[in-house]
Design an enzyme around this catalytic site. Structure first.
Site, PDB file in Angstrom:
ATOM      1  N   ASN A 155       0.801  -1.233   0.000  1.00 23.34           N
ATOM      2  CA  ASN A 155       0.000   0.000   0.000  1.00 23.34           C
ATOM      3  C   ASN A 155       0.831   1.279   0.000  1.00 23.34           C
ATOM      4  O   ASN A 155       0.396   2.297  -0.535  1.00 23.34           O
ATOM      5  CB  ASN A 155      -0.989  -0.010   1.172  1.00 23.34           C
ATOM      6  CG  ASN A 155      -0.315  -0.178   2.506  1.00 23.34           C
ATOM      7  OD1 ASN A 155       0.847  -0.588   2.583  1.00 23.34           O
ATOM      8  ND2 ASN A 155      -1.026   0.132   3.567  1.00 23.34           N
ATOM      9  N   GLU A 252       4.949  -4.679  11.833  1.00 26.36           N
ATOM     10  CA  GLU A 252       3.878  -3.692  11.613  1.00 26.36           C
ATOM     11  C   GLU A 252       2.765  -4.403  10.873  1.00 26.36           C
ATOM     12  O   GLU A 252       2.849  -4.614   9.657  1.00 26.36           O
ATOM     13  CB  GLU A 252       4.421  -2.525  10.769  1.00 26.36           C
ATOM     14  CG  GLU A 252       5.415  -1.636  11.480  1.00 26.36           C
ATOM     15  CD  GLU A 252       4.802  -0.878  12.637  1.00 26.36           C
ATOM     16  OE1 GLU A 252       3.568  -0.824  12.749  1.00 26.36           O
ATOM     17  OE2 GLU A 252       5.571  -0.355  13.454  1.00 26.36           O
ATOM     18  N   CYS A 286      -3.337   0.405   6.967  1.00 25.46           N
ATOM     19  CA  CYS A 286      -3.370  -0.551   8.076  1.00 25.46           C
ATOM     20  C   CYS A 286      -4.051   0.002   9.320  1.00 25.46           C
ATOM     21  O   CYS A 286      -4.715  -0.718  10.042  1.00 25.46           O
ATOM     22  CB  CYS A 286      -1.952  -0.961   8.416  1.00 25.46           C
ATOM     23  SG  CYS A 286      -0.885   0.450   8.679  1.00 25.46           S
ATOM     24  N   GLU A 461       7.807   1.923  14.636  1.00 30.48           N
ATOM     25  CA  GLU A 461       8.582   2.595  13.597  1.00 30.48           C
ATOM     26  C   GLU A 461       8.561   4.090  13.892  1.00 30.48           C
ATOM     27  O   GLU A 461       7.746   4.580  14.685  1.00 30.48           O
ATOM     28  CB  GLU A 461       7.972   2.306  12.217  1.00 30.48           C
ATOM     29  CG  GLU A 461       8.098   0.833  11.873  1.00 30.48           C
ATOM     30  CD  GLU A 461       8.035   0.520  10.393  1.00 30.48           C
ATOM     31  OE1 GLU A 461       6.968   0.727   9.806  1.00 30.48           O
ATOM     32  OE2 GLU A 461       9.048   0.048   9.838  1.00 30.48           O
TER      33      GLU A 461
HETATM   34  P1  NDP Z   1       1.099  -9.800   3.311  1.00 33.09           P
HETATM   35  O1  NDP Z   1       1.198 -10.193   4.732  1.00 33.09           O
HETATM   36  O2  NDP Z   1       0.398 -10.688   2.380  1.00 33.09           O
HETATM   37  O3  NDP Z   1       2.562  -9.583   2.716  1.00 33.09           O
HETATM   38  C1  NDP Z   1       3.509  -8.707   3.301  1.00 33.09           C
HETATM   39  C2  NDP Z   1       4.881  -9.010   2.746  1.00 33.09           C
HETATM   40  O4  NDP Z   1       5.362 -10.245   3.292  1.00 33.09           O
HETATM   41  C3  NDP Z   1       4.912  -9.182   1.225  1.00 33.09           C
HETATM   42  O5  NDP Z   1       6.109  -8.638   0.730  1.00 33.09           O
HETATM   43  C4  NDP Z   1       4.870 -10.692   1.091  1.00 33.09           C
HETATM   44  O6  NDP Z   1       5.344 -11.145  -0.144  1.00 33.09           O
HETATM   45  C5  NDP Z   1       5.763 -11.117   2.243  1.00 33.09           C
HETATM   46  N1  NDP Z   1       5.587 -12.497   2.693  1.00 33.09           N
HETATM   47  C6  NDP Z   1       4.512 -13.300   2.547  1.00 33.09           C
HETATM   48  N2  NDP Z   1       4.734 -14.497   3.142  1.00 33.09           N
HETATM   49  C7  NDP Z   1       5.977 -14.445   3.680  1.00 33.09           C
HETATM   50  C8  NDP Z   1       6.786 -15.359   4.437  1.00 33.09           C
HETATM   51  N3  NDP Z   1       6.350 -16.567   4.775  1.00 33.09           N
HETATM   52  N4  NDP Z   1       8.017 -14.965   4.830  1.00 33.09           N
HETATM   53  C9  NDP Z   1       8.479 -13.732   4.532  1.00 33.09           C
HETATM   54  N5  NDP Z   1       7.771 -12.828   3.816  1.00 33.09           N
HETATM   55  C10 NDP Z   1       6.530 -13.167   3.395  1.00 33.09           C
HETATM   56  O7  NDP Z   1       0.465  -8.346   3.327  1.00 33.09           O
HETATM   57  P2  NDP Z   1      -0.008  -7.470   2.091  1.00 33.09           P
HETATM   58  O8  NDP Z   1       1.134  -7.213   1.180  1.00 33.09           O
HETATM   59  O9  NDP Z   1      -1.254  -8.072   1.535  1.00 33.09           O
HETATM   60  O10 NDP Z   1      -0.349  -6.080   2.811  1.00 33.09           O
HETATM   61  C11 NDP Z   1      -1.538  -5.856   3.483  1.00 33.09           C
HETATM   62  C12 NDP Z   1      -1.371  -6.063   4.981  1.00 33.09           C
HETATM   63  O11 NDP Z   1      -0.323  -5.266   5.480  1.00 33.09           O
HETATM   64  C13 NDP Z   1      -2.604  -5.677   5.752  1.00 33.09           C
HETATM   65  O12 NDP Z   1      -2.889  -6.632   6.747  1.00 33.09           O
HETATM   66  C14 NDP Z   1      -2.202  -4.381   6.406  1.00 33.09           C
HETATM   67  O13 NDP Z   1      -2.908  -4.084   7.560  1.00 33.09           O
HETATM   68  C15 NDP Z   1      -0.753  -4.576   6.651  1.00 33.09           C
HETATM   69  N6  NDP Z   1      -0.079  -3.295   6.778  1.00 33.09           N
HETATM   70  C16 NDP Z   1       0.402  -2.905   8.012  1.00 33.09           C
HETATM   71  C17 NDP Z   1       0.973  -1.660   8.178  1.00 33.09           C
HETATM   72  C18 NDP Z   1       1.505  -1.224   9.510  1.00 33.09           C
HETATM   73  O14 NDP Z   1       2.345  -0.339   9.544  1.00 33.09           O
HETATM   74  N7  NDP Z   1       1.074  -1.782  10.618  1.00 33.09           N
HETATM   75  C19 NDP Z   1       1.074  -0.716   7.062  1.00 33.09           C
HETATM   76  C20 NDP Z   1       0.602  -1.244   5.819  1.00 33.09           C
HETATM   77  C21 NDP Z   1       0.029  -2.482   5.696  1.00 33.09           C
HETATM   78  P3  NDP Z   1       4.341 -11.212  -1.409  1.00 33.09           P
HETATM   79  O15 NDP Z   1       3.029 -10.647  -1.008  1.00 33.09           O
HETATM   80  O16 NDP Z   1       5.015 -10.413  -2.413  1.00 33.09           O
HETATM   81  O17 NDP Z   1       4.201 -12.659  -1.751  1.00 33.09           O
END
Ligand code: NDP
Length: 487
Positions: A155, A252, A286, A461
């Site tokens: 995002n 996060e 998020c 953060e």
């Molecule tokens: P995901 O949890 O699906 O993915 C986050 C990242 O982790 C991606 O780069 C993903 O790769 C990677 N990933 C997935 N599985 C693994 C693993 N087993 N080991 C290591 N890395 C892995 O989240 P989204 O990308 O769908 O983002 C949305 C989510 O992020 C929402 O829940 C949102 O609330 C949260 N978020 C939190 C924020 C905060 O600051 N608290 C800010 C922004 C978002 P890939 O997807 O490329 O396969």
């Protein structure tokens, strides 16, 4: 895509763009059209190894520089980012579909803020002197952790790359950053600019890939720390994998945050807060306050004014048109998730009071949606949707609002709108959430800690607190007297 904004290869390692075409192809899709605009390759084991080796080597050189020297590089990178804000914002829009009217103000600019802030702190990172009896003393050394891994959500790809990179680099670490596979482009530009600003080659590397690449980075013994921005389920996996080798973590994660609006709140301001808490970035934030608890006395007027504002104020359309203030969902999967929750909300008995229709024949557009008559047990009130879907819940008393606001596994953010100063502070003290707001919502200045409690994460953060998450203290006892032993 205009040439000037397009990264020239899939990965950025050891100060330059590199590719390995043996990696799986990742198609970059422009959310406004659904068309492929670029292709990158997922990192192969060779690329992962190259990035970690280069980071490990470069980190030693970087940590040996003075904090002031490191800070100068970060601040120079912040200046370059600001100069190129428009190009970087256009790229952010290509990557995410967020309207340029947003990206021009919150993405590269907040990344630049982080680089400037942590660049400013770098020269002042020190340990302390602790005097003891007999002239003995302890001093502490604040030391870098080593190689840190950053893993990003889709995002805020520019911001996340910098929010993790800036404090890590300020403390003398090197970073390997893996963006989300759906938004791979922006972090490459962050790496390019950092090196242009004088960062030694290898200190900030970006490699592409899906979860498997992230998992390979997390489990590599060369990695000292992992900072993830992502969903709670991914957070659980990454935290567990990092724990197996006792690595440092920052998590996060997601949320289902409450926004509580009391009868005495300024109506217009409360509606603005609810809009910011639900519909900015098409709801893909998020910390969004998606459970909007409205006290019964103001509820009717609140819903009426909210819907009026949405009807007259939302300009949904071409994200590159600066008049647009509401873009598409960032990817097809997220659109499907939102549509599923819209159906589920209706099926579980909530009233879809506004929006929720697909718009246009191309791209991933959907109208902002407002549910009323929502109860705490409904899926739309319990689960993170990560889209433009607001749930309005009614309440009577302060105590009831607080209990219901806290009845969730998440704890990222919470907000309250009221004219009663003491009540505002009482509510905030009672919220089980890491990031709270009084009479506003969703602002995240770099000076303030940002992060979640309970299931929403570990660590913070931004702010001075982030320094503690990217460095550790070595304690050194210095004896000024002969060493004595019992025998
Ligand atoms: P995901 O949890 O699906 O993915 C986050 C990242 O982790 C991606 O780069 C993903 O790769 C990677 N990933 C997935 N599985 C693994 C693993 N087993 N080991 C290591 N890395 C892995 O989240 P989204 O990308 O769908 O983002 C949305 C989510 O992020 C929402 O829940 C949102 O609330 C949260 N978020 C939190 C924020 C905060 O600051 N608290 C800010 C922004 C978002 P890939 O997807 O490329 O396969």
């Amino acid at each position: 895509m205009p040439y000037s904004t397009q990264p020239t290869a899939s990965h950025f390692i050891d100060g330059q763009y590199v590719d390995d075409t043996a990696g799986d192809v990742i198609e970059v899709i422009y959310p406004a059209t659904g068309k492929v605009i670029a292709r990158v390759h997922a990192a192969t084991p060779a690329i992962i190894n190259q990035a970690l080796t280069s980071a490990q080597r470069a980190q030693k050189e970087w940590a040996a520089m003075t904090g002031t020297q490191r800070g100068r590089v970060l601040r120079r990178a912040a200046d370059i980012m600001r100069e190129r804000n428009r190009d970087l914002s256009v790229l952010e829009t290509w990557d995410t579909g967020k309207p340029l009217s947003e990206t021009l103000y919150v993405d590269a600019t907040s990344a630049a803020d982080a680089l400037e802030y942590f660049g400013g702190l770098a020269g002042s990172l020190t340990g302390e002197h602790i005097p003891l009896g007999n002239g003995d003393f302890v001093y502490t050394r604040r030391e870098a952790l080593g190689v840190c891994v950053g893993i990003g959500a889709w995002n805020y790809p520019t911001q996340i790359a910098a929010w993790k990179g800036a404090p890590a680099l300020a403390c003398g670490n090197a970073m390997v950053f893996k963006p989300s596979e759906t938004t791979p482009l922006c972090a490459l530009k962050v790496a390019e600019i950092l090196h242009e600003a004088g960062l030694p080659a290898g200190c900030y590397n970006v490699i592409q890939g899906m979860g498997a690449v992230g998992a390979a980075l997390v489990t590599d013994p060369r990695v000292a720390k992992v900072s993830l921005t992502g969903s709670v389920p991914t957070g659980r996996k990454v935290y567990a994998a990092a724990a197996a080798e006792m690595k440092h973590v920052t998590m996060e994660l997601g949320g289902k945050s409450p926004l509580v609006i009391f009868d005495d709140a300024d109506l217009e301001s409360a509606v603005s807060g609810a809009v910011l808490a639900n519909f900015y970035s098409s709801g893909q934030v998020c910390s969004n306050g998606t459970r909007v608890f409205v006290q019964r006395g103001i509820r009717k007027a609140f819903v009426a004014r909210l819907i009026e504002r949405l009807k007259t104020g939302v300009v949904l359309g071409d994200p590159m048109d600066e008049a647009t203030n509401f873009g598409p969902m960032s990817n097809a999967r997220q659109l499907e998730i939102v549509e599923r929750y819209l159906r589920q909300g209706v099926a579980e008995g909530a009233t879809l009071a506004h929006g929720g229709n697909r718009v246009g024949n191309e791209g991933f557009y959907i109208e902002p949606a407002v549910f009323t008559d929502v109860t705490d047990d409904m899926s739309i009130a319990r689960e993170e949707i990560f889209g433009p879907v607001m749930s309005v819940l009614d309440f009577d008393t302060e105590e009831e609002a607080l209990t219901r606001a806290n009845a969730t596994e998440f704890g990222l953010a919470a907000g309250v709108f009221t004219a009663d100063l003491t009540r505002a502070h009482r509510m905030v003290a009672g919220f089980e959430a890491g990031t709270c707001y009084i009479n506003t919502y969703n602002l995240a200045p770099v000076e303030a800690p940002f992060g979640g409690s309970k299931g929403s994460g570990v660590g913070r953060e931004n702010s001075k607190l982030a320094i503690n998450h990217y460095s550790e203290m070595k304690s050194v006892y210095v004896a000024m007297n002969p060493c004595e032993a019992p025998f």
